[in-house]
Design a protein around this motif. Structure first.
Motif, mmCIF file in Angstrom:
data_model
loop_
_atom_site.group_PDB
_atom_site.id
_atom_site.type_symbol
_atom_site.label_atom_id
_atom_site.label_comp_id
_atom_site.label_asym_id
_atom_site.label_seq_id
_atom_site.Cartn_x
_atom_site.Cartn_y
_atom_site.Cartn_z
ATOM 1 N N SER A 72 -1.054 3.124 -2.958
ATOM 2 C CA SER A 72 -1.404 4.517 -2.671
ATOM 3 C C SER A 72 -0.938 5.452 -3.756
ATOM 4 O O SER A 72 -1.535 6.521 -3.959
ATOM 5 C CB SER A 72 -0.807 4.925 -1.323
ATOM 6 N N ARG B 102 -9.012 9.351 0.455
ATOM 7 C CA ARG B 102 -7.818 8.505 0.566
ATOM 8 C C ARG B 102 -7.697 7.924 1.973
ATOM 9 O O ARG B 102 -7.306 6.762 2.144
ATOM 10 C CB ARG B 102 -6.577 9.337 0.219
ATOM 11 N N TRP C 202 0.834 -1.212 0.000
ATOM 12 C CA TRP C 202 0.000 0.000 0.000
ATOM 13 C C TRP C 202 0.868 1.260 0.000
ATOM 14 O O TRP C 202 0.621 2.195 -0.753
ATOM 15 C CB TRP C 202 -0.921 -0.026 1.210
ATOM 16 N N GLU C 203 1.867 1.288 0.859
ATOM 17 C CA GLU C 203 2.685 2.488 0.977
ATOM 18 C C GLU C 203 3.517 2.729 -0.272
ATOM 19 O O GLU C 203 3.674 3.872 -0.704
ATOM 20 C CB GLU C 203 3.599 2.368 2.202
ATOM 21 N N THR D 24 -10.057 5.032 2.192
ATOM 22 C CA THR D 24 -9.528 3.859 1.487
ATOM 23 C C THR D 24 -8.515 3.115 2.346
ATOM 24 O O THR D 24 -8.547 1.879 2.436
ATOM 25 C CB THR D 24 -8.890 4.290 0.165
ATOM 26 N N GLU D 25 -7.629 3.850 2.987
ATOM 27 C CA GLU D 25 -6.643 3.203 3.849
ATOM 28 C C GLU D 25 -7.315 2.563 5.057
ATOM 29 O O GLU D 25 -6.916 1.472 5.506
ATOM 30 C CB GLU D 25 -5.607 4.236 4.305
#
Length: 880
Positions: A675, A686, A670-671, A689-690
């Motif tokens: 993203s 956002r 993700w990071e 979403t996270e």
């Protein structure tokens, strides 16, 4: 104060009396008084009587201290006073009125005499007013006639200018006049018009053709202005010469198209040997600039684009077999850097292996950038390296198109952009001129002012050709790998083409073009996603079809111990890999990622997670005072049960390890990638979403809680089974021949916590939970140690109660038995009890040290503290 007065009043009583009187007076003044209501008689200034609306209730409340009888009397008195004052006022005014009528006697005749001269004056004034109106009307009529004459004179001058302008334009364009047309019809020797470009000398030389047509366009613009003014006056003359104006327009447009076409050919083709001198190049560029300026001043932007499309762009043809045909090099007019130059493009091996290449950002619309109009611009494009694949025929074709645009079109687009910007800043565009153009010149395009060569010429031709001639190959979604490569290559081509645009406005116009919209719709991205979905989900479902965890082989290059977790991770990674991911489908791939996590969680819940009853610790949680259940049969572990438990331990340990790895890897993914690859959105979206990802991972991690409980239950059961020999210590010591004081702990103490060490691979090599040692050893060992200590207390309590029962059976003897008591026993039984007590102390101390070797703080264990107190107690209380 004198001495005499002081002698008479030594205590100053007079002064004290005066002070007391003054103080009492002050107290009386400061004390609150009880004032009686003040009677206010009715008067004219009473606010209740003078208000606009008389409020009866408010008036009565204001007189609440007055009784109704007194109030009635008071009102009657006030009424009488009012009547008296009214009569007084009438009497005073009547006397004045009578005196006034007496003084005005005889004034009527005087007023009549004063009115007689006023009638004559009014008659004279009206007569003068009529004469002035007559003079004013005459003057106004003359002024209107002069205004009409002035307007007619101006209109005649305008018509003369219009006629002279038409005649002058016909002369400049070498168009025959109507008289010459009549003569030619009578003697038709040659009906061909000499070309305006075939000029003789001075202004007719080749170098002045563009300037000559520019002056003609300026004159034509004035002609249109005069014609629009005359048409507003409904002049029939304009309608009669309209055919001549149309002929001038068509002739000027034809000559300008011819000059523009010849200039383009001279500038793009050059001489037969492919070389062109700098002087000729400068002249052609100057002529091209003048032609574009003329087109812009006349509003004939679409005509110029049609010439460009016909004479330049269509020479680069795209036919159905273009991808299969051998590539021919496109020789540039001047040297430029190739897109294969190592300095301009990094090698493919230098690209990050996991970060997908996404050349689809709309940088031209969101971030300002500097356009380079020099040579080598395509080679400097950040997307050029995607078109360097010499094995891909589509990439070769796109590279040739880019080189063609860079060689032949970028200079023309730059000049047109400068001309448009200059004309806009100077405000030289005449809307009436554009409105006067025929409707067929628009070609169905939007009525935007200025040149849009990138959108209406370059992209419209190449985009339509790609859709019509190569659409069956480029947009074929049936082969997802080739489709993804074609999509990436095409998007890189579009962005490289945008990089060649002269301005950001050109990029916006290109993206707003109908051909661009149709081109984007040809990509069947939902079909591509559906095929990828079947491919990804099919492999995951095949791996999750097994009811138990399958250990991955040593050759698998990933951080997961089971094939199921590895298959889920491979599927999630494939969604965001460079070979599969498409930015326009980012939301669908994100949804598929969450679905894969949910599917893996469901499989774990249905296949591996034990029931709550099975996860309970089998050890009885008893205290020193609980009643032992000695009659409960002990289950002897069989080889099959041990093998099943070992398999369960391996399954659960592997699953817990995989879930932790999945959690960490997904957060890293993700990071680093997800993203970044998701479209730009608001901060709140956002964050949501996270949070969704965190919730999915938390739900997946929650499935390991029951597995951990079951692992602790199995290990606790095995540790408690190793504790069973503690019940036979008493009988063993009583049956020993060599009865000595024990110095070492019992043989079974070291094996009590051995299942925990075997599971975590402590001192025994590899264990099923060796990978969980860092994170779970302390929590698991704490729970197991606490349960085993409780079972230890349970066994010792049972032993004491058994001994108490045996002692009560010895009739006629004094009970001196104390298993852990410190009383001095002189008989043999007392010595056995002391040895048993010492052995228990040694065993418990060894058990505590074994727990400390696992990193536990045994002093914090309540059960172990109870166990220690039990074996060190002087006398264990009877629990019966």
């Amino acid at each position: 104060m004198t001495l005499e007065s002081s002698s008479r009043d030594p205590f100053e009583l007079d002064r004290l009396a005066e002070e007391l009187v003054s103080r009492e007076r002050l107290d009386d003044d400061d004390a609150p008084g009880h004032d009686l209501p003040i009677y206010v008689p009715l008067a004219h200034d009473n606010p209740y009587l003078t208000s606009d609306v008389f409020d009866v209730e408010a008036f009565l409340l204001s007189r609440s201290h007055t009784s109704l009888r007194d109030l009635r009397t008071e009102l009657r008195d006030y009424l009488a006073s009012l009547k008296e004052e009214l009569v007084k006022l009438i009497n005073d005014d009547y006397e004045a009125f009578i005196s006034l009528s007496t003084d005005l006697r005889g004034e009527g005749a005087r007023l009549e005499r004063l009115k007689e001269p006023l009638g004559d004056l009014k008659t004279q004034i009206l007569e003068s007013k009529r004469e002035l109106h007559v003079i004013q009307d005459a003057i106004q009529e003359k002024l209107e006639k002069r205004a009409v004459l002035r307007e007619e004179k101006a209109l005649l001058h305008l018509l003369l200018k219009l006629s002279e302008s038409v005649t002058r334009l016909e002369s400049l364009l070498l168009i025959t006049s109507p008289e010459q047309d009549d003569e030619m019809q009578q003697s038709p020797l040659d009906d061909s018009r000499p070309m305006a470009l075939n000029l003789t000398e001075d202004d007719r030389t080749r170098g002045n053709r563009a300037k000559h047509l520019g002056r003609v366009a300026t004159e034509y613009t004035q002609l249109l202005y005069h014609a629009s003014k005359a048409r507003q006056e409904n002049c029939v003359f304009v309608d009669e010469i309209q055919w001549r104006i149309d002929r001038v327009r068509s002739t000027l447009s034809s000559d300008l198209d011819h000059l523009f076409s010849s200039t383009l050919i001279a500038l793009t083709d050059g001489k037969a040997d492919g070389k062109i001198s700098e002087i000729e190049k400068a002249k052609s560029t100057a002529d091209l600039t003048e032609c574009l300026r003329t087109y812009d001043s006349m509003g004939l932007w679409r005509d110029a684009e049609d010439v460009l499309r016909r004479d330049v762009v269509r020479r680069f043809s795209i036919f159905p077999g273009a991808l299969a045909a051998p590539s021919s090099p496109l020789v540039p007019h001047t040297p430029f850097r190739s897109s294969t130059t190592p300095s301009s493009v990094a090698p493919s091996s230098a690209l990050p292996p996991r970060t997908p290449y996404t050349p689809f950002t709309s940088f031209a619309l969101k971030t300002p950038f500097q356009m380079n109009h020099g040579l080598g611009t395509a080679a400097n494009s950040p997307y050029a390296h995607l078109l360097d694949d010499s094995e891909d025929p589509l990439a070769r074709l796109y590279s040739q198109i880019l080189r063609f645009v860079e060689r032949d079109m970028i200079r023309i687009m730059g000049i047109a952009e400068k001309v448009s910007l200059r004309s806009v800043s100077a405000g030289r565009k005449d809307k009436s001129l554009v409105a006067a153009l025929p409707a067929e010149k628009s070609n169905g395009e939007a009525a935007d002012d200025g040149f849009e060569i990138m959108a209406n010429v370059v992209w419209e031709e190449f985009g339509r050709a790609i859709m019509d001639e190569l659409g069956h190959v480029v947009f074929a979604a049936g082969r997802p790998n080739e489709f993804r490569k074609h999509y990436e290559t095409t998007q890189a081509f579009i962005r490289s083409l945008e990089f060649l645009a002269p301005s950001a406005h050109s990029v916006e116009a290109m993206r707003a073009h109908p051909i661009f919209s149709a081109f984007e719709r040809r990509w069947q991205l939902p079909v591509y996603f559906q095929m990828r979905w079947k491919e990804i989900v099919g492999k995951v479902e095949e791996a999750l079809s097994a009811p138990r965890v399958d250990l991955a082989s040593a050759t698998d290059k990933h951080s997961f111990a089971s094939t199921q977790a590895a298959a889920v991770w491979v599927a999630i990674s494939a969604c965001w890999s460079a070979e599969v991911f498409i930015p326009e489908l980012s939301h669908r791939f994100w949804r598929l990622t969450l679905q894969l996590l949910s599917r893996y969680k469901t499989w774990l819940s249905n296949s591996l997670i034990p029931d709550d009853k099975a996860a309970q610790v089998p050890a009885e949680k008893v205290t020193a005072t609980s009643t032992p259940r000695s009659a409960t049969p002990v289950e002897v572990p069989s080889a099959e049960n041990a093998a099943a438990e070992d398999s369960t331990l391996r399954q659960y340990a592997t699953t817990i390890l995989d879930v932790r790895s999945m959690h960490m890897n997904l957060l890293t993914l993700w990071e680093q990638e997800i993203s970044v690859m998701l479209p730009e959105a608001a901060l709140e979206e956002r964050v949501n979403t996270e949070e969704t990802l965190q919730q999915s991972l938390a739900a997946l991690t929650a499935t390991t809680v029951s597995m951990s409980s079951h692992i602790v239950a199995i290990l606790t059961k095995r540790c408690c089974d190793a504790l069973l020999p503690v019940r036979s210590i008493s009988s063993q010591f009583r049956a020993m021949a060599n009865k000595q004081m024990p110095k070492e702990p019992s043989y079974f103490v070291s094996s009590i916590l051995k299942p925990v060490k075997v599971f975590f691979g402590i001192g025994v090599g590899q264990g099923p939970g060796v990978s969980l040692k860092e994170h779970f050893l302390e929590s698991y060992a704490t729970d197991i140690f606490e349960a085993v200590a409780q079972r230890y207390v349970y066994h010792l309590t049972g032993m004491k109660k058994t001994e108490d029962s045996l002692r009560r059976l010895k009739k006629g003897k004094k009970s001196t038995f104390s298993l852990f008591g410190g009383g001095a026993a002189k008989d043999e039984d007392g010595k056995d009890e002391e040895r048993i007590r010492m052995q228990m102390i040694l065993d418990v101390e060894a058990f505590g040290k074994d727990g400390q070797s696992l990193g536990l703080s045994v002093d914090r264990s309540e059960s172990f503290q109870s166990l220690t107190e039990m074996v060190h107690a002087v006398d264990l209380p009877d629990s019966t």
